[in-house]
Design an enzyme around this catalytic site. Structure first.
Site, PDB file in Angstrom:
ATOM      1  N   TYR A  59       0.644  -1.179   0.107  1.00 38.46           N
ATOM      2  CA  TYR A  59       0.039   0.038  -0.091  1.00 38.46           C
ATOM      3  C   TYR A  59       0.665   1.039  -0.040  1.00 38.46           C
ATOM      4  O   TYR A  59       0.134   2.358   0.266  1.00 38.46           O
ATOM      5  CB  TYR A  59      -0.742   0.030   1.400  1.00 38.46           C
ATOM      6  CG  TYR A  59      -1.902  -1.283   1.082  1.00 38.46           C
ATOM      7  CD1 TYR A  59      -2.766  -1.501   0.110  1.00 38.46           C
ATOM      8  CD2 TYR A  59      -1.798  -2.294   2.219  1.00 38.46           C
ATOM      9  CE1 TYR A  59      -3.523  -2.704   0.241  1.00 38.46           C
ATOM     10  CE2 TYR A  59      -2.419  -3.322   2.325  1.00 38.46           C
ATOM     11  CZ  TYR A  59      -3.564  -3.575   1.509  1.00 38.46           C
ATOM     12  OH  TYR A  59      -4.292  -4.631   1.310  1.00 38.46           O
ATOM     13  N   SER A 127      -3.600  -7.260   7.756  1.00 41.79           N
ATOM     14  CA  SER A 127      -4.167  -7.620   6.494  1.00 41.79           C
ATOM     15  C   SER A 127      -2.898  -8.109   5.585  1.00 41.79           C
ATOM     16  O   SER A 127      -2.360  -9.123   5.896  1.00 41.79           O
ATOM     17  CB  SER A 127      -4.873  -6.301   5.775  1.00 41.79           C
ATOM     18  OG  SER A 127      -5.692  -6.648   4.508  1.00 41.79           O
ATOM     19  N   TYR A 128      -2.764  -7.579   4.363  1.00 40.16           N
ATOM     20  CA  TYR A 128      -1.734  -7.970   3.657  1.00 40.16           C
ATOM     21  C   TYR A 128      -0.482  -8.160   4.404  1.00 40.16           C
ATOM     22  O   TYR A 128       0.391  -8.981   4.264  1.00 40.16           O
ATOM     23  CB  TYR A 128      -1.778  -7.259   2.493  1.00 40.16           C
ATOM     24  CG  TYR A 128      -0.955  -7.908   1.096  1.00 40.16           C
ATOM     25  CD1 TYR A 128      -1.357  -8.508   0.014  1.00 40.16           C
ATOM     26  CD2 TYR A 128       0.445  -7.931   1.153  1.00 40.16           C
ATOM     27  CE1 TYR A 128      -0.781  -8.940  -0.716  1.00 40.16           C
ATOM     28  CE2 TYR A 128       1.369  -8.287   0.226  1.00 40.16           C
ATOM     29  CZ  TYR A 128       0.666  -8.932  -0.840  1.00 40.16           C
ATOM     30  OH  TYR A 128       1.496  -9.778  -1.845  1.00 40.16           O
ATOM     31  N   TRP A 176     -11.100  -4.865  -3.635  1.00 42.82           N
ATOM     32  CA  TRP A 176      -9.743  -4.998  -3.075  1.00 42.82           C
ATOM     33  C   TRP A 176      -8.904  -4.577  -4.449  1.00 42.82           C
ATOM     34  O   TRP A 176      -7.920  -3.675  -4.476  1.00 42.82           O
ATOM     35  CB  TRP A 176      -9.015  -6.119  -2.600  1.00 42.82           C
ATOM     36  CG  TRP A 176      -7.773  -5.754  -1.851  1.00 42.82           C
ATOM     37  CD1 TRP A 176      -7.443  -5.471  -1.043  1.00 42.82           C
ATOM     38  CD2 TRP A 176      -6.524  -6.297  -2.673  1.00 42.82           C
ATOM     39  NE1 TRP A 176      -5.802  -5.323  -0.642  1.00 42.82           N
ATOM     40  CE2 TRP A 176      -5.385  -5.859  -1.919  1.00 42.82           C
ATOM     41  CE3 TRP A 176      -6.284  -6.799  -3.964  1.00 42.82           C
ATOM     42  CZ2 TRP A 176      -4.247  -5.987  -2.308  1.00 42.82           C
ATOM     43  CZ3 TRP A 176      -4.987  -6.661  -4.439  1.00 42.82           C
ATOM     44  CH2 TRP A 176      -4.020  -6.630  -3.824  1.00 42.82           C
ATOM     45  N   ASP A 251     -14.570  -9.537  10.964  1.00 39.83           N
ATOM     46  CA  ASP A 251     -13.555  -9.534   9.956  1.00 39.83           C
ATOM     47  C   ASP A 251     -13.687 -10.652   8.950  1.00 39.83           C
ATOM     48  O   ASP A 251     -13.932 -11.643   9.635  1.00 39.83           O
ATOM     49  CB  ASP A 251     -12.282  -9.035  10.677  1.00 39.83           C
ATOM     50  CG  ASP A 251     -11.021  -9.450   9.514  1.00 39.83           C
ATOM     51  OD1 ASP A 251     -11.039  -8.536   8.413  1.00 39.83           O
ATOM     52  OD2 ASP A 251     -10.235 -10.176   9.422  1.00 39.83           O
ATOM     53  N   HIS A 280     -12.523  -5.261   9.684  1.00 37.86           N
ATOM     54  CA  HIS A 280     -11.207  -5.298   9.215  1.00 37.86           C
ATOM     55  C   HIS A 280     -10.279  -4.239   9.586  1.00 37.86           C
ATOM     56  O   HIS A 280      -9.329  -4.102   9.499  1.00 37.86           O
ATOM     57  CB  HIS A 280     -11.171  -5.681   7.522  1.00 37.86           C
ATOM     58  CG  HIS A 280      -9.962  -5.975   6.807  1.00 37.86           C
ATOM     59  ND1 HIS A 280      -9.569  -7.164   7.315  1.00 37.86           N
ATOM     60  CD2 HIS A 280      -9.179  -5.683   6.231  1.00 37.86           C
ATOM     61  CE1 HIS A 280      -8.426  -7.510   6.478  1.00 37.86           C
ATOM     62  NE2 HIS A 280      -7.939  -6.612   5.914  1.00 37.86           N
TER      63      HIS A 280
END
Length: 565
Positions: A59, A127-128, A176, A251, A280
């Site tokens: 990101y 997350s990622y 996403w 989530d 999330h």
């Protein structure tokens, strides 16, 4: 009331005075294939060699240190924030299903060679940024001492692309991709690209270009050798470092977060997990729903203490507390547990009942303590051109276009293709913590179709708060690894994995279960043809029947906590 372990981390000297910081921006980190990734490095200026914390992100690593990362530098850690391959300032092509294990391993080795690192490294992020931690952990790099993944799950198939019942998590995935991979200047419309057919070109509708990641996922709709080969879950036995995982009841990854903890805890008592009433994004506030002040947790303080323990060798209080911390909604309090699922959980059935008209909220569907000897079946027609809309829940990743969390389900329950089964008002509190299963005896007129289930807490004023939900694609009723077409009209006993929750149904509330065949766009629509879903453009209706009598005891299995908290 906050737990003592949450209070302790804020009162035991974790917050250090600001220190001079050395900043190294856009440092080139070499990978084994000659590609260079870009990282920002932040160091405490008054120390020569310190433990490091690595954050790997798709990101954007930013152009300077953030307040969050500054707290770690002030505490005596080096911080390395790296753009993953093919993203922002890093070289290469972005291939998220393939690249992260080797790139994470190479980055750890590079950090350990630097003169400012003492050879001990942790990883953190959500997350990622959490997924890449798991990918590195299974390789047993000797420099990686502990990880702190937040809302990350442990399996690419069952978390990021498909459900435990085999349907694609369409809205999550396309949203996403649209937010992160779209062509510059392309302005997609969520409400349009999720409806795009065939699915095999929905990536173009969402991003303006073909996505190799998405196409790979569509080429592997079953849980085959490809998914097993990249799955962290299949390799958890190789994870030997301490893991502190954080998740949220609303989530997308929470079920896997808990399953990963349970698997790891069988081999080690060093791991920890924290589950709160969050989506999330843990800082997000749900409109009209407040879980109280106790629901806010100082995660940064927990991270600092975790890395003090495993990177600096300090004997902290955190490792002496119970390893499982879960927030119980309804009661709005925390529980400390020694295991997952908690001790004292009893899987208790509530049986679906009706006089043949459970359709809609105004129908006659009820939940009983035992199956009726006889009774008419419930029927509805599933039209994939008019699917039941998703209303909140454990979805991801942009609440502005795809709302998440607890929402009133009564608008959905007005539909004739939704069967609604509701208990009588409870005479006592009913505490439910753990995985929820719905067993259905069902038939269909189609060669393949879906069945969905949702658990709802009904308040005395009628507000119907969703807790958790799930889906089963009928072709995967025996296994995610192989397809078995359905025989129209044949009655199947199927089990729908409806996710996990932690909730007290308070006295006077009612337990509700919704049964249908779609929850869109949380899950993709089944075209009901029995053919390959990704290439299908034809959508046909299916007539669905739910049986509930002594010979067909359709039921919801609730993980009821019998012991006192």
């Amino acid at each position: 009331m906050r737990l003592r372990w949450l209070i302790a981390v804020c009162c035991c000297g974790l917050w250090a005075a600001p220190r001079p910081t050395v900043k190294k921006l856009d440092v080139r980190v070499p990978m084994r294939d000659g590609i260079h990734l870009s990282a920002n490095v932040f160091l405490p200026a008054d120390q020569a060699r310190v433990p490091a914390i690595l954050v790997r992100t798709p990101y954007g690593k930013g152009t300077d240190i953030t307040e969050h990362y500054q707290a770690f530098v002030d505490h005596g850690f080096a911080i390395v924030v790296e753009d993953v391959r093919g993203r922002h300032d890093s070289e290469g092509t972005f291939r998220p299903l393939e690249q992260e294990p080797a790139d994470g391993d190479d980055t750890l080795n590079w950090i350990a060679r630097q003169p400012w690192c003492d050879g001990k490294i942790g990883m953190m992020g959500g997350s990622y940024l959490g997924i890449v931690q798991w990918k590195a952990a299974v390789l047993n790099n000797p420099h990686l001492k502990a990880i702190f993944p937040v809302v990350s799950g442990d399996d690419d198939y069952r978390d990021r692309f498909y459900s435990t019942g085999g349907a694609m998590k369409l809205g999550n995935r396309l949203n996403w991709m649209s937010d992160n991979l779209r062509v510059s200047g392309y302005l997609p419309d969520f409400s349009r690209y999720v409806l795009h057919l065939p699915l095999k070109t929905a990536d173009v509708a969402a991003t303006g270009q073909t996505s190799e990641m998405y196409q790979t996922a569509l080429r592997h709709p079953t849980f085959d050798a490809f998914w097993r080969g990249i799955s962290t879950r299949e390799q958890l036995s190789r994870v030997h470092i301490p893991v502190f995982a954080v998740g949220g009841w609303y989530d997308n990854f929470v079920e896997s977060d808990l399953e990963a903890y349970a698997a790891l805890s069988r081999n080690s008592g060093l791991n920890r997990i924290l589950i709160g009433p969050w989506p999330h994004n843990m800082s997000y506030k749900f409109p009209g729903v407040d879980f109280g002040p106790a629901s806010t947790v100082p995660v940064r303080a927990l991270q600092l203490e975790w890395f003090d323990q495993w990177l600096k060798g300090k004997d902290t209080r955190l490792v002496s507390t119970p390893p499982v911390k879960i927030f119980v909604m309804g009661a709005n309090r925390w529980r400390e547990e020694r295991r997952w699922p908690p001790e004292g959980v009893s899987f208790t059935p509530m049986y679906l009942e009706s006089r043949g008209h459970a359709n809609t909220l105004e129908g006659d569907g009820t939940l009983g303590q035992r199956p009726r000897r006889r009774g008419p079946d419930d029927r509805f027609t599933f039209d994939p051109q008019d699917p039941v809309p998703t209303r909140g829940g454990a979805v991801c990743c942009n609440p502005r276009v795809f709302p998440w969390g607890p929402m009133d389900q009564r608008p959905v329950e007005q539909r004739s293709d939704v069967l609604v089964y509701t208990s009588k008002p409870l005479k006592d509190d009913l505490e439910v913590i753990g995985p929820v299963k719905v067993v259905l005896y069902a038939s269909t007129s189609a060669r393949d179709t879906d069945f969905t289930a949702k658990l709802v807490d009904v308040f005395p004023d009628g507000f119907a708060r969703n807790l958790t939900d799930g889906i089963l694609r009928l072709r995967y009723r025996a296994s995610l690894e192989r397809v078995e077409p359905a025989v129209p009209g044949e009655v199947y006993r199927i089990s729908v994995d409806a996710g996990v929750t932690g909730n007290v149904f308070l006295k006077g509330h009612r337990v509700r279960v919704e049964i249908s065949s779609s929850n869109f766009p949380r899950f993709d629509r089944n075209p009901n043809t029995g053919g390959p879903v990704a290439a299908e453009t034809k959508l046909v209706r299916a007539v669905q029947t739910i049986y509930h009598d002594q010979n067909h005891p359709s039921q919801v299995l609730l993980p009821v906590v019998r012991s006192k908290p």
